[in-house]
Design a protein around this motif. Structure first.
Motif, mmCIF file in Angstrom:
data_model
loop_
_atom_site.group_PDB
_atom_site.id
_atom_site.type_symbol
_atom_site.label_atom_id
_atom_site.label_comp_id
_atom_site.label_asym_id
_atom_site.label_seq_id
_atom_site.Cartn_x
_atom_site.Cartn_y
_atom_site.Cartn_z
ATOM 1 N N THR A 88 37.312 24.539 142.947
ATOM 2 C CA THR A 88 36.826 23.758 141.804
ATOM 3 C C THR A 88 37.429 22.362 141.840
ATOM 4 O O THR A 88 38.382 22.102 142.585
ATOM 5 N N GLU A 89 36.858 21.506 140.988
ATOM 6 C CA GLU A 89 37.304 20.126 140.929
ATOM 7 C C GLU A 89 38.769 20.025 140.510
ATOM 8 O O GLU A 89 39.478 19.104 140.906
ATOM 9 N N ASP A 90 39.238 21.002 139.708
ATOM 10 C CA ASP A 90 40.652 20.950 139.298
ATOM 11 C C ASP A 90 41.552 21.671 140.302
ATOM 12 O O ASP A 90 42.691 22.008 140.013
ATOM 13 N N LYS A 91 41.009 21.921 141.493
ATOM 14 C CA LYS A 91 41.754 22.450 142.635
ATOM 15 C C LYS A 91 42.240 23.892 142.447
ATOM 16 O O LYS A 91 43.347 24.251 142.811
ATOM 17 N N GLU A 259 29.750 23.748 152.194
ATOM 18 C CA GLU A 259 29.351 24.444 150.967
ATOM 19 C C GLU A 259 30.483 24.413 149.939
ATOM 20 O O GLU A 259 30.271 24.152 148.759
ATOM 21 N N LEU A 260 31.711 24.664 150.439
ATOM 22 C CA LEU A 260 32.865 24.692 149.521
ATOM 23 C C LEU A 260 33.131 23.315 148.920
ATOM 24 O O LEU A 260 33.438 23.190 147.734
ATOM 25 N N SER A 261 32.985 22.289 149.758
ATOM 26 C CA SER A 261 33.239 20.927 149.279
ATOM 27 C C SER A 261 32.281 20.613 148.141
ATOM 28 O O SER A 261 32.650 20.004 147.144
ATOM 29 N N LYS A 262 31.021 21.042 148.311
ATOM 30 C CA LYS A 262 30.027 20.761 147.277
ATOM 31 C C LYS A 262 30.379 21.466 145.981
ATOM 32 O O LYS A 262 30.214 20.904 144.902
ATOM 33 N N SER A 263 30.887 22.696 146.086
ATOM 34 C CA SER A 263 31.213 23.411 144.851
ATOM 35 C C SER A 263 32.367 22.730 144.110
ATOM 36 O O SER A 263 32.525 22.887 142.911
#
Ligand SMILES: Cc1cc2nc3c(=O)[nH]c(=O)nc-3n(C[C@H](O)[C@H](O)[C@H](O)COP(=O)(O)OP(=O)(O)OC[C@H]3O[C@@H](n4cnc5c(N)ncnc54)[C@H](O)[C@@H]3O)c2cc1C
Lengths: 411, 114
Positions: A88-91, A259-263
């Motif tokens: 996620t964006e918050d790592k 794919e993971l980077s996009k998520s």
């Protein structure tokens, strides 16, 4: 909570981990879905690795082991057989393995090092049936080099990327007959040395501006039809030719696995299919970094290791609140230069900018301007899409600059 | 006579231009380093190649190997025959000699295996 989580234990992941470790970050975790470290190098048993980094010619497994040894010595934590499912964006990283089940880890910084995958046949649109005997070159490499299985006896290869060239040689050594390598473009995407030592050494023909137009055979490949293509890459009817074979290998390019980077909401470049990054290899999401083939496809592992060292160092600085962003300079390219990495510069320091061109050009000037003034030019006798180029911008070049323009002129 | 070669020593792949009189080398151009010069000389007199492949192990798995020196190019397929007849006894460490004295080189492991 972890200081640094690294996704992928290939050469990029290992190098990034070691450089962060050397910068004082000890709380590191590497997550790798395979049963061993080393990534794609484990199946690259040929030599040609490490000339720049170690000054000697190593095979893939030997190069990987140089790093694995250091990882073991450092005590950096590694979880193998562990597949990362989400970031996620918050790592927050979600992963799973047979031992821990599904688990989550929150990280101060994340480094993406998932490598790339091969473009499959579906992306290609070849007419005809779907018999057995069609493999991507990398799958064939894995079968031959790690399982001891020969995919076929009589082989045609579509695409002249390095993996295809290397497999032409490898299959020939193991007793298969490689009937030819067919390349859509008027030039090969592979390294000149591989054309020499993998094709010319064994009299394997390389036919440029050719493609496979049909696959024949019901249960197993029985042959293929190839044709020459015109300037618009359209097959020319009158040049169609049937070639009997039992196997077709596809070596038609690699795509970063993002794919993971996009998520995680990381912005992806439509040109590289990898993240957009600054000189620290930081993505559009603060605290998430990327390096290696997940960022852009590299032909040389030595450059992967260099790039990963930058990402590792930068992640360490980020964790210590030490990463400065004193400026914002975007880099633009003219099309002949397809892309640069990094795509933006956020601090006034010396920056090595890597780039690739879209065609073969001879006697060129690479020009870098700020939109008005020329900051730097570099002469090159020859550039080609298969070989990554670079220029180094000095701190002085970047003062009072808002944007950078990279262009290529044939002189 | 002029002979054009692609150097295979490193990924730069320099184009080498060799001025030959019979078997005698008059001049070598285009190399960026001394290893390129040596490659060009060898290539004109007796071309050599490093062979990389795999051997079977006692437990049925595969071990990656290489010749620790380049061998004469015309012996590459004979070398492959020897490699394919070999079974390595585990455990093996990187650099261990698997077959001695093969066309002036040793066949060594490029992987660790327990
Ligand atoms: C066939 C082939 C031949 C090559 N030949 C040469 C050569 O002769 N000389 C040279 O210098 N370079 C060569 N290269 C290039 C070099 O090997 C690569 O550039 C390099 O391995 C890339 O490193 P990486 O760490 O970015 O990716 P990889 O080596 O692909 O490693 C990525 C790792 O991430 C893991 N991973 C991916 N997704 C997940 C997930 N969701 N969860 C957990 N783990 C994940 C993968 O399992 C893998 O181990 C070759 C490459 C290929 C493919």
């Amino acid at each position: 909570m972890k200081d640094l989580v690294i996704i992928g234990g290939g050469p990029a992941g290992m190098s990034a981990a070691l450089s962060a470790f050397d910068c004082g970050i000890k709380d590191i975790l590497i997550l790798e879905r395979d049963s061993h470290l080393g990534g794609v190098l484990q199946q690259c048993i040929h030599n040609g690795f490490g000339l720049q980094k170690f000054g000697e010619e190593l095979t893939g497994p030997e190069y990987a082991f140089r790093y694995e040894e250091k990882i073991i010595k450092s005590g950096i934590e590694v979880k193998l057989n562990t597949m990362v499912l989400d970031i996620t964006e918050d790592k927050t990283v979600t992963a799973t393995n047979p031992h821990d089940g599904i688990f989550q880890i929150k990280a101060k910084a994340v480094i993406l090092a998932m490598g790339c995958r091969e473009r499959p046949r579906g992306a290609l649109n070849i007419a005809g049936s779907r018999p057995a005997g069609i493999f991507t070159a990398g799958t064939a490499q894995k079968l031959v080099n790690t399982k001891g299985l020969l995919p076929g006896k009589s082989v045609v290869i579509l695409g002249s990327g390095d993996i295809g060239l290397i497999m032409a040689k490898r299959l020939t050594l193991e007793g298969a007959k490689v009937k030819g390598v067919f390349e859509l473009m008027p030039y090969s995407g592979g390294l000149a040395r591989n054309i020499q030592q993998c094709l010319n050494d064994f009299n394997i023909p390389l036919r440029l501006s050719h493609t496979v137009v049909e696959v024949h055979g019901k249960e197993r490949v029985e042959g293929i039809t190839v044709a020459e293509v015109d300037e618009k890459r359209v097959p020319i009817e009158s040049t169609k030719e049937f070639i009997p074979c039992d196997t077709l290998l596809l070596s038609v390019g690699l795509i970063p696995e993002n794919e993971l980077s996009k998520s995680a909401n990381v912005k992806i470049s439509p040109v590289t299919n990898g993240a957009l990054v600054d000189q620290n290899r930081q993505t559009s999401v603060s605290g998430i970094f990327a390096c290696g083939n997940v960022l852009h496809v590299h032909d040389l592992v030595d450059f992967v290791s260099d790039e990963a060292e930058i990402a590792g160092k930068s992640a360490a600085k980020y964790i210590n609140n030490d990463l400065s962003d004193s400026t914002e300079i975007n880099i633009f390219t003219d099309g002949k230069i397809r892309y640069t990495v990094p795509q933006r510069i956020t601090d006034l320091t010396d920056v090595k900018v890597y780039f690739r061109v879209n065609n073969i050009y001879k006697n060129v000037n690479i020009k870098v301007t700020d939109g008005i003034n020329t900051l730097l030019t570099k002469k090159r006798p020859k550039v080609s899409p298969g070989e990554m180029e670079s220029v180094t911008l000095k701190n002085d070049h970047l003062k009072n600059v808002k944007e950078l323009h990279f262009s290529l002129e044939v002189v | 006579m002029e002979k054009i070669l692609t150097c295979i020593v490193c990924p730069l792949g320099c184009e080498l231009c060799i001025d030959l009189e019979g078997k005698e080398i008059i001049e070598i151009k285009g190399n960026t380093c001394n290893r390129g010069k040596i490659y060009a000389e060898n290539e004109c007199i007796s071309p050599k190649r490093t062979v990389t492949s795999t051997v079977k192990c006692t437990d049925g798995s595969l071990l990656s190997v290489k010749t620790d020196q380049p061998i004469p190019k015309e012996k590459v397929f004979d070398c492959m025959k020897i490699i394919n007849q070999t079974t390595a006894t585990l455990p093996v460490n990187i650099g261990d000699v698997i077959v001695k004295d093969v066309f002036g080189s040793n066949i060594v492991a490029t992987q660790n295996k327990n």
